[in-house]
Design an enzyme around this catalytic site. Sequence first.
Site, mmCIF file in Angstrom:
data_model
loop_
_atom_site.group_PDB
_atom_site.id
_atom_site.type_symbol
_atom_site.label_atom_id
_atom_site.label_comp_id
_atom_site.label_asym_id
_atom_site.label_seq_id
_atom_site.Cartn_x
_atom_site.Cartn_y
_atom_site.Cartn_z
ATOM 1 N N ARG A 1 38.441 84.113 -42.359
ATOM 2 C CA ARG A 1 37.887 82.972 -43.099
ATOM 3 C C ARG A 1 36.913 82.136 -42.263
ATOM 4 N NH1 ARG A 1 41.489 79.668 -47.185
ATOM 5 N NH2 ARG A 1 39.333 79.277 -47.831
ATOM 6 N N ARG B 1 49.040 77.063 -40.193
ATOM 7 C CA ARG B 1 47.587 77.202 -40.147
ATOM 8 C C ARG B 1 46.904 76.109 -39.334
ATOM 9 N NH1 ARG B 1 45.304 80.360 -44.122
ATOM 10 N NH2 ARG B 1 46.661 82.100 -44.642
ATOM 11 N N HIS C 1 50.444 76.298 -46.267
ATOM 12 C CA HIS C 1 49.628 75.090 -46.294
ATOM 13 C C HIS C 1 50.440 73.963 -46.918
ATOM 14 C CE1 HIS C 1 45.432 77.220 -46.169
ATOM 15 N NE2 HIS C 1 45.735 76.704 -44.986
ATOM 16 N N ASP D 1 49.492 71.817 -49.094
ATOM 17 C CA ASP D 1 49.263 71.637 -50.531
ATOM 18 C C ASP D 1 49.964 72.683 -51.396
ATOM 19 O OD1 ASP D 1 47.677 73.890 -50.192
ATOM 20 O OD2 ASP D 1 45.811 72.955 -50.856
ATOM 21 N N ALA E 1 46.727 85.824 -53.878
ATOM 22 C CA ALA E 1 46.131 85.507 -52.576
ATOM 23 C C ALA E 1 46.767 84.268 -51.955
ATOM 24 C CB ALA E 1 44.627 85.287 -52.718
ATOM 25 N N CYS F 1 44.354 74.623 -54.518
ATOM 26 C CA CYS F 1 43.612 75.438 -53.544
ATOM 27 C C CYS F 1 42.182 75.708 -54.010
ATOM 28 C CB CYS F 1 44.321 76.772 -53.309
ATOM 29 S SG CYS F 1 45.859 76.646 -52.375
ATOM 30 N N ASP G 1 105.414 70.226 -29.292
ATOM 31 C CA ASP G 1 106.854 69.976 -29.333
ATOM 32 C C ASP G 1 107.294 69.483 -27.967
ATOM 33 O OD1 ASP G 1 107.301 70.814 -31.989
ATOM 34 O OD2 ASP G 1 107.231 72.916 -31.364
ATOM 35 N N SER H 1 92.029 80.357 -25.136
ATOM 36 C CA SER H 1 92.392 78.962 -25.389
ATOM 37 C C SER H 1 91.110 78.191 -25.661
ATOM 38 C CB SER H 1 93.136 78.353 -24.198
ATOM 39 O OG SER H 1 93.392 76.985 -24.437
ATOM 40 N N HIS I 1 91.234 74.077 -24.807
ATOM 41 C CA HIS I 1 91.172 73.663 -23.407
ATOM 42 C C HIS I 1 89.952 74.236 -22.699
ATOM 43 C CE1 HIS I 1 95.487 73.331 -24.524
ATOM 44 N NE2 HIS I 1 95.336 72.166 -23.933
ATOM 45 N N VAL J 1 93.453 89.744 -25.033
ATOM 46 C CA VAL J 1 93.557 89.165 -23.697
ATOM 47 C C VAL J 1 94.641 89.851 -22.870
ATOM 48 C CG1 VAL J 1 95.176 87.317 -24.352
ATOM 49 C CG2 VAL J 1 93.598 86.968 -22.442
#
Length: 703
Positions: free
Chosen positions: A90, A139, A168, A170, A258, A264, A603, A635, A638, A680
């Site tokens: 362009r 752009r 754009h 718009d 387009a 536009c 507990d 864990s 922690h 683990v």
Amino acid sequence: MASDIRFLMCPPDHYDVDYVINPWMEGNIHKSSRDRAVEQWQKLYQVLKDHATVDLVPPQKGWPDMVFTANAGLVLGTNVVLSRFLHKERQGEEPYFQEWFEQNGFTVYNLPKDLPFEGAGDALLDRAGRWLWAGYGFRSELDSHPYLAKWLDIEVLSLRLIDERFYHLDTCFCPLANGYLIYYPGAFDSYSNRLIEMRVPPEKRIAIAEADAVNFACNAVNIEEIVVMNKASDDLRAKLNAVGFQVIETPLTEFLKAGGAAKCLTLRVTEPIDEQVHASVYVESRVIQMRGHLLDAGIINRALDLIVDNGGSFQVLNFNLGEQRQSTSTAEVRVSAPSHQVMEEIISHLIDLGAVDLPEDERDAKLEPVTKDGVAPDDFYVTTIYPTEVRINGVWVKVENQRMDGAIAIKQTPDGITARCKLLRDLEIGEQVVVDVLGIRTIRKPESREKRNSEEFSFMSAGVSSERRVELIVEQVAWELRKIRDAGGKVIVSAGPVVIHTGGGEHLARLIREGYVQALLGGNAIAVHDMEQSIMGTSLGVDMKRGVAVRGGHRHHLKVINTIRRYGSIAQAVEAGVITSGIMYECVKNHVPFVLAGSIRDDGPLPDTQMDLIKAQTEYAQHIRGAEMILMLSSMLHSIGVGNMTPAGVKMVCVDINPAVVTKLSDRGSVESVGVVTDVGLFLSLLTQQLDKLTSPYLEKTN
């Protein structure tokens, strides 16, 4: 009767979809009907002529998108800022539009050639002339906005576009007469949406749905109470009618191929000037410098992505590539942001990557006093895991006690100025705190590629992957544990009760017994279930040898807690012979300190459990200081606390069967952290087996 408003249009004589420079063009190359496009353009032209004056710029062969005149430039009064197109497809339109503007009496301003700005496609005037909305992200560049403010003498509000379909401004944003606005919120980042909400009152905002947005309902032409668009849903039409607008639909489907519609295809060239409005722009720019292995460590890519992802833009001013593989590179990057708030956010992230805000020799850190104990000034700098220095009175001062999520407290002592990382609750009146992001730098190791690749224990591929060979990670961890132990170093373990439930207790106990662990950090539960296994052979009431629940086993942990409380402490129970094996037994017998941080769900608790959260955090931090490696074993609670207290440079291994947990704990932005998604208990079993294979001490091997 036609109003005094004038528009510029360009006949679609040469219009076609000849290339792809936006998502709408994908799959539509040469699929637009020329006859239908001409018919649709003519209908729009006639609608506008019925309500306004329309001028024409001659179409030019070879420039099919010239029909989208909104991108010719930005007009205000008799001044116009000519577009600088991003795409070469362009750029050839520019001289034709400039010629038209000059022939029609406009003063034309030209931006620098390397600064993209696509006219009224990305800059829309508030219809009352109070300010200019300016888009960026796809752009147009953010750095073009100060030029707009200067040349047009108007306040500029920058909006960042984040959806490539709405490339754009718009295409997703349309200011209307009387202060109304139709827009698609999903096209903007959160900062831009907040800015829109601050400037446009709720009763004036018409947020549209995605279905209307993709029909380019926002790409509309407003002539007083008339709104001309490609298509509107019944709901949108009703909302516009309710506030006094008349919607005129004119199909523009050929141009949607387009990526354009009514707005536009037009450029309003009669934009009135409000004499009471003057230039104001909130765009802020700074130059930062980065040094290190910017390419091979991926730092420069991360930095540039970070700038864009956080709402800024950049220009690389200088980049000096190291001549040898072991040489470091340097880069100077101009960073722009739409506001000071966004700039602070970007710079704070760049500081984490080792960037320095230039000019380095002119920027001391900004300080503000603590006016209330335990409360930092607004806008205080939030610390990270990386070693940090702050510039005070022209001198770089190292920050002590580095950790995440703290503030930097500055204090004058008899020995000079000190900088210390402190939690908010620990700030005291009389101290000053670093605010903003000036005069701050982090120290990153400038390791060469060869050094990184030669490390026996390579955590350089930080992150999480359940597809990794667990055995390979175990080999690396085992080697590092042996190296640290034989050198008299320090390893910390943060562990949860899952270690016991999965059969890993005996393996962790062995690591403690053989000198691989220098401190244990956990909660009430790991100690309770470890001692339940030692005394009663169960964990959560399950027989650990047979894997079956024991009748009445759900009470076992409470009986253990009661027993330990009777003896007064875990250590006294061990000395009395009540506990004869397990993790806590080995800690007591081998003088390995442990901290059990309590929680509301505990507990008992055990007499050794620290139920004062503040004291527990302090004790955790004391034991972490000086650690070379931390094992985080199932864990999350922690381990997150431990991770936040740990500075960069400490190797961290997070093990959990849940990938989400591993990701959360490993994602600290540190190359020294690695996640292992596995059971683990299996991990600890493999680890002790691997240590058995390392028959010689590490120091003998290296010597």
